[in-house]
Design an enzyme around this catalytic site. Sequence first.
Site, PDB file in Angstrom:
ATOM      1  N   HIS A  45       0.690  -1.382   0.065  1.00  0.00           N
ATOM      2  CA  HIS A  45       0.020   0.083   0.046  1.00  0.00           C
ATOM      3  C   HIS A  45       0.882   1.224   0.189  1.00  0.00           C
ATOM      4  O   HIS A  45       0.166   2.402   0.196  1.00  0.00           O
ATOM      5  CB  HIS A  45      -0.792   0.104   1.133  1.00  0.00           C
ATOM      6  CG  HIS A  45      -2.110  -0.983   1.257  1.00  0.00           C
ATOM      7  ND1 HIS A  45      -1.925  -2.350   0.861  1.00  0.00           N
ATOM      8  CD2 HIS A  45      -3.310  -0.750   0.806  1.00  0.00           C
ATOM      9  CE1 HIS A  45      -2.867  -2.798   0.822  1.00  0.00           C
ATOM     10  NE2 HIS A  45      -3.874  -2.078   0.753  1.00  0.00           N
ATOM     11  N   TRP A 226     -18.162 -17.113   6.874  1.00  0.00           N
ATOM     12  CA  TRP A 226     -19.218 -16.443   6.862  1.00  0.00           C
ATOM     13  C   TRP A 226     -19.343 -15.031   7.571  1.00  0.00           C
ATOM     14  O   TRP A 226     -19.897 -14.188   7.542  1.00  0.00           O
ATOM     15  CB  TRP A 226     -20.440 -17.301   6.957  1.00  0.00           C
ATOM     16  CG  TRP A 226     -20.520 -17.998   8.372  1.00  0.00           C
ATOM     17  CD1 TRP A 226     -20.745 -17.657   9.627  1.00  0.00           C
ATOM     18  CD2 TRP A 226     -19.978 -19.041   8.410  1.00  0.00           C
ATOM     19  NE1 TRP A 226     -20.490 -18.502  10.564  1.00  0.00           N
ATOM     20  CE2 TRP A 226     -19.846 -19.698   9.997  1.00  0.00           C
ATOM     21  CE3 TRP A 226     -19.516 -20.276   7.615  1.00  0.00           C
ATOM     22  CZ2 TRP A 226     -19.551 -21.031  10.403  1.00  0.00           C
ATOM     23  CZ3 TRP A 226     -18.989 -21.512   8.038  1.00  0.00           C
ATOM     24  CH2 TRP A 226     -18.906 -21.840   9.226  1.00  0.00           C
ATOM     25  N   LYS A 227     -18.526 -15.280   8.867  1.00  0.00           N
ATOM     26  CA  LYS A 227     -18.395 -14.244   9.439  1.00  0.00           C
ATOM     27  C   LYS A 227     -17.745 -12.951   9.072  1.00  0.00           C
ATOM     28  O   LYS A 227     -17.858 -11.831   9.523  1.00  0.00           O
ATOM     29  CB  LYS A 227     -17.484 -14.485  11.153  1.00  0.00           C
ATOM     30  CG  LYS A 227     -18.273 -15.688  11.764  1.00  0.00           C
ATOM     31  CD  LYS A 227     -17.509 -16.195  12.999  1.00  0.00           C
ATOM     32  CE  LYS A 227     -18.260 -17.168  13.818  1.00  0.00           C
ATOM     33  NZ  LYS A 227     -17.623 -17.485  14.975  1.00  0.00           N
TER      34      LYS A 227
END
Length: 333
Positions: A45, A226-227
């Site tokens: 970044h 899924w969390k």
Amino acid sequence: MIRIPFDQVQQMCRRVLESRNMSEEDALLCSRLIAQTSLEGVYTHGLNRFPWMIRKIDAGNMLVDKHAQKVGSFGVLERWDGMGGVGNLNAHTCMQRAIALAKEHTIGCVALKNTTHWMRPGTYGLMAAEAGCIGILWTNTMPLMPAWGATNATVGNNPLVLAIPNKDEPVLVDMAMSLFSYGKLETYAREERELPVPGGYDEQGNLTTDAKKIMEIRRPLPVGFWKGTSLALALDLIAAALSGGATTRRIGLEEGELEASQVFFAIDISAFPDRKQIEEEIAASLAQIKDSKREDPSVPIRFPGEKRLALRQENLELGIPVDERIWDEICSL
């Protein structure tokens, strides 16, 4: 890889930014933020993303003459409009303001809309921690992940930062909602290396260590399965609600990531009467973590953000590691 001195990196970035009509003051800060990101080991970044940033500026998708403006005030929460300006400058301004609010009210929050990619998220968390504040911040993004059980991207890979003061080495959690950030996936793809563990799915729906295949279909593996997608969705909706800005759904209707919504919380613990006790407990907790029984005796246990200062010192002495192809591209801008 080659190594370039920090000052040279900053000067080169500043030259390129000023050649795009960015003001001298803004170019100095923007280039410092980018150079420091790579200096502290977050290469994905920092310089690696700089050519992309310049392409956005050249295309008119990141406006060098626009700056974040306050558009609303609600007690300790303020709304700001990024005006489509340079993302890391907008984020720096808003984190500064959140800290100032926290110094006045203990808690400060700035919700920012209509801004562009903020580059390294952890930068702004460190600003809070170095000011004696807990920092909590996040952004939404364009659609980069499927909802759990789906195959098409509708959820943002919304980075979350938690920063906690700890003397000279703040605890810094800086995480995307996918197992590997897109910046890290780009690095592995460019260097034609396999991921160390499966990081997403290929077109056949199989887990893969091929970063390029994962990015092609925008199907990275979310943290916590899924969390991870549930947390990403919640962060997106909260950021848009607090700022009055765009959700990931709206951002995805246009080409590029031009209208991100971001939230910056600062909580000042420096005036708490039990501050010394808080600091001692933080230090004791981190010492316990570091003293954990090691799976591999040769690999030390570190708390999040601990490696930053050591990398910073090494890169100050030896120069910042840069992919030679990226450096050549930056020099040609």
